[in-house]
Write an enzyme that holds these catalytic residues in place. Structure first.
Site, PDB file in Angstrom:
ATOM      1  N   GLY A  46      54.482  21.276  52.630  1.00 53.91           N
ATOM      2  CA  GLY A  46      53.819  19.995  52.794  1.00 53.91           C
ATOM      3  C   GLY A  46      53.250  19.405  51.520  1.00 53.91           C
ATOM      4  N   SER A  47      52.053  18.852  51.650  1.00 50.54           N
ATOM      5  CA  SER A  47      51.474  18.019  50.595  1.00 50.54           C
ATOM      6  C   SER A  47      51.106  18.766  49.333  1.00 50.54           C
ATOM      7  CB  SER A  47      50.242  17.291  51.135  1.00 50.54           C
ATOM      8  OG  SER A  47      50.604  16.424  52.188  1.00 50.54           O
ATOM      9  N   THR A  48      51.192  20.084  49.321  1.00 53.05           N
ATOM     10  CA  THR A  48      50.971  20.816  48.066  1.00 53.05           C
ATOM     11  C   THR A  48      52.027  20.433  47.026  1.00 53.05           C
ATOM     12  OG1 THR A  48      52.277  22.701  48.865  1.00 53.05           O
ATOM     13  CG2 THR A  48      49.872  22.784  49.195  1.00 53.05           C
ATOM     14  N   PHE A  49      53.149  19.795  47.456  1.00 55.17           N
ATOM     15  CA  PHE A  49      54.193  19.366  46.543  1.00 55.17           C
ATOM     16  C   PHE A  49      53.858  18.046  45.856  1.00 55.17           C
ATOM     17  CE2 PHE A  49      56.631  22.820  47.773  1.00 55.17           C
ATOM     18  CZ  PHE A  49      57.911  22.803  47.262  1.00 55.17           C
ATOM     19  N   LYS A  50      52.919  17.292  46.388  1.00 54.91           N
ATOM     20  CA  LYS A  50      52.644  15.960  45.838  1.00 54.91           C
ATOM     21  C   LYS A  50      52.187  15.995  44.380  1.00 54.91           C
ATOM     22  CE  LYS A  50      51.900  13.951  50.377  1.00 54.91           C
ATOM     23  NZ  LYS A  50      50.921  13.625  51.426  1.00 54.91           N
TER      24      LYS A  50
END
Length: 555
Positions: free
Chosen positions: A265-269
């Site tokens: 999820g958003s840990t890639f942003k």
């Protein structure tokens, strides 16, 4: 004549002794000059353990040879043809069950009813052996053996693995180091791992606590040195006890950190933002992007909550999928794909442990929609170790390095490869810090330790789409952000909304608090002391963040 005969006999005896002494000296000389030297002598076998010791980076024992007992059933102990037991098999099995709580009573009763000699149990402690002898059955024999013992029990089990009945290492570093640990010339030289036993204990304790608070089905965590790639701690829960290998805990041997792939999820942003800064498509931190629903390719990308137009710091603070998609459109999907490949996201994680999962990676040319979904952490599945290595590169000046469980000598860290510019890394340290100060990562902020990081709450894939009720909640962090030294990943598998998390399941409420409790525990162990007078300079970002201007001391 008699005197002469006696003298001859004495002479012959003396000559015999001389011959024997000469042969002995020749044998000793041969052995001393031989490559096999001490390797074949019974004296050596008596003194050396059958397997070398494993220690942590500070010399604390993790695995060593240990005198233990085994429980052997000898049906002919009372004589061939005689009954094997004085009491009934069921009664003896019941007595053994009182000593070994995890014993299968019905199965042991069947074994005792047969006439086949077999091991009923390995790794019996001395106090347990005394209780078995007190049962009074001669058929229950307790041979003493040199066994593999793990003094810390289940702690670090997925790093260490265990030794099978054949004396060979299974999973973990027992398997990786098997030949070295059985090398007769190196048995007295411990194998040193990069793990710090104290840090490992703290990580497992906080992950267990986090699991229980939100009734998660599993957890994973890792603490990684950002400059060397050394693993200071690694935990996959539920765990197993390498001293007690049985059917009940075999299922727990699967390593969630290195072998299980997840959409994180958003840990890639932040990785996407770093790629955009490097590509030159994100220059102005104050540029505003629309967060209105974004239709593309028959799909609509949207955010959980509307926030209006957002700049880059706000995008990360509020975790906007839509703004991330705009950023990927600007830089191009192929550019993002290259950065992800440079971070190792397209191959098994780089570490010595044998259990390493292969990522879910879209091959061929990436369409724009693929790049957008990967940009916010969907459509790509990697291990938590992949994420830790990527974050290390993002904050350490831009250098990706393989992880290692071996203790490295000073200056022995691999050179690695450059993925991000040093200036990009410096900007990302600022942005990650703003997330824990003003965004979704507030519960991970540990006063004085300058923690920065990003939340990620991803629905788990299911048949025909995603399961709305099953999340993987992750917090990826580094500290201290003014000079990052360690990356910390805490992940919970299927957390539930409970009173402890204000009935929320997302990472800001479930995974972030684990990091907030863990960092103050391990920081001093790792030489990082709290300092309220130091922090990464975010003064140029504060004017762009309305929430920051309302915070105490923002002026």
């Amino acid at each position: 004549m008699a005197l002469l005969t006696a003298k001859q006999r004495v002479l012959w005896v003396a000559c015999g002794f001389l011959v024997i002494a000469a042969l002995a000296l020749l044998r000793i000389g041969y052995i001393g000059a031989s490559d096999r030297a001490l390797a074949v002598t019974p004296f050596d076998e008596a003194l050396l353990p059958p397997r070398g010791e494993i220690v942590d980076r500070n010399g604390a024992p993790l695995a060593r040879a240990f005198p233990a007992y085994s429980l052997w059933f000898n049906p002919d102990a009372l004589g061939e043809g005689e009954p094997a037991l004085v009491r009934t098999p069921a009664e003896v099995a019941r007595a053994l069950k009182a000593i070994f709580s995890d014993l299968d009573e019905a199965k042991v009763a069947r074994q005792l009813a047969g006439r086949k000699g077999l091991y009923l149990r390995k790794r019996v402690m001395p106090e347990e052996a005394n209780r078995v002898l007190a049962i009074g059955e001669l058929a229950l024999e307790m041979p003493e053996e040199i066994d593999r013992h793990y003094p810390q029990g289940p702690m670090g089990a997925h790093i260490l693995g265990y030794v099978g009945a054949d004396g060979r290492g299974r999973i973990g570093m027992e398997q990786v180091l098997d030949e070295r640990l059985r090398d007769r010339e190196r048995l007295m030289e411990p194998a040193s791992l990069s793990v710090d036993l104290r840090v490992q204990g703290a990580l497992e304790d906080e992950l267990y606590r986090g699991m229980r608070l939100v009734n998660a089905v599993g957890a994973a965590g890792i603490i990684l040195d950002v400059d060397t790639g050394e693993v200071l701690a690694l935990a996959s829960l539920p765990s197993f006890d390498p001293n007690r290998i049985n059917d009940a805990n075999v299922g727990y041997m699967f390593n969630r950190v290195t072998n299980q792939v997840y959409e994180l999820g958003s840990t890639f942003k932040p990785l996407t933002v770093a790629a955009g800064i490097d590509a030159g498509t994100i220059r102005d931190m104050g540029r505003r992007y629309s967060s209105s629903p974004f239709p593309i390719g028959g799909f609509t990308i949207k955010d959980l909550k509307p926030h209006g137009d957002l700049n880059t710091p706000e995008m990360l603070m509020y975790s906007s999928n839509v703004v991330t998609a705009h950023m990927v459109r600007d830089m191009g999907a192929e550019r993002l794909k290259k950065v992800m490949a440079d971070l190792g996201m397209n191959e098994r994680p780089a570490i010595e442990l044998p259990a390493r999962g292969f990522p879910l990676w879209r091959r061929g040319e990436w369409e724009l929609l693929t790049g957008m979904t990967v940009g916010y952490g969907h459509g790509i599945a990697v291990t938590p170790l992949h994420l830790a290595q990527a974050y290390a590169a993002m904050v350490n000046g831009g250098i990706w390095r393989p992880a290692t469980v071996h203790k490295l000598a000073p200056g022995a860290a691999p050179r690695g490869r450059r993925v991000f510019k040093a200036s990009t890394s410096a900007r990302m340290r600022q942005l990650l810090r703003t997330i824990t100060l003003f965004g979704t990562g507030k519960k991970a902020d540990a006063p004085g330790y300058r923690v920065g990081g990003k939340t990620g709450s991803a629905e788990k894939p299911s048949a025909g789409g995603y399961a709305k009720t099953s999340l993987v909640s992750t917090f990826a962090a580094a500290f201290p952000m003014d000079r990052p030294r360690y990356v910390v990943i805490a992940m919970l598998d299927e957390p539930k909304g409970t009173a402890a998390s204000a009935f929320q399941r997302t990472a800001g409420w479930t995974a972030a608090p684990i990091v907030g409790r863990l960092v103050p525990r391990v920081g001093p162990m790792l030489g990082v002391l709290p300092d309220d007078n130091r922090d990464v300079d975010i003064s140029d970002l504060v004017p762009l963040i309305p929430a920051a201007q309302k915070a105490p001391g923002a002026e």
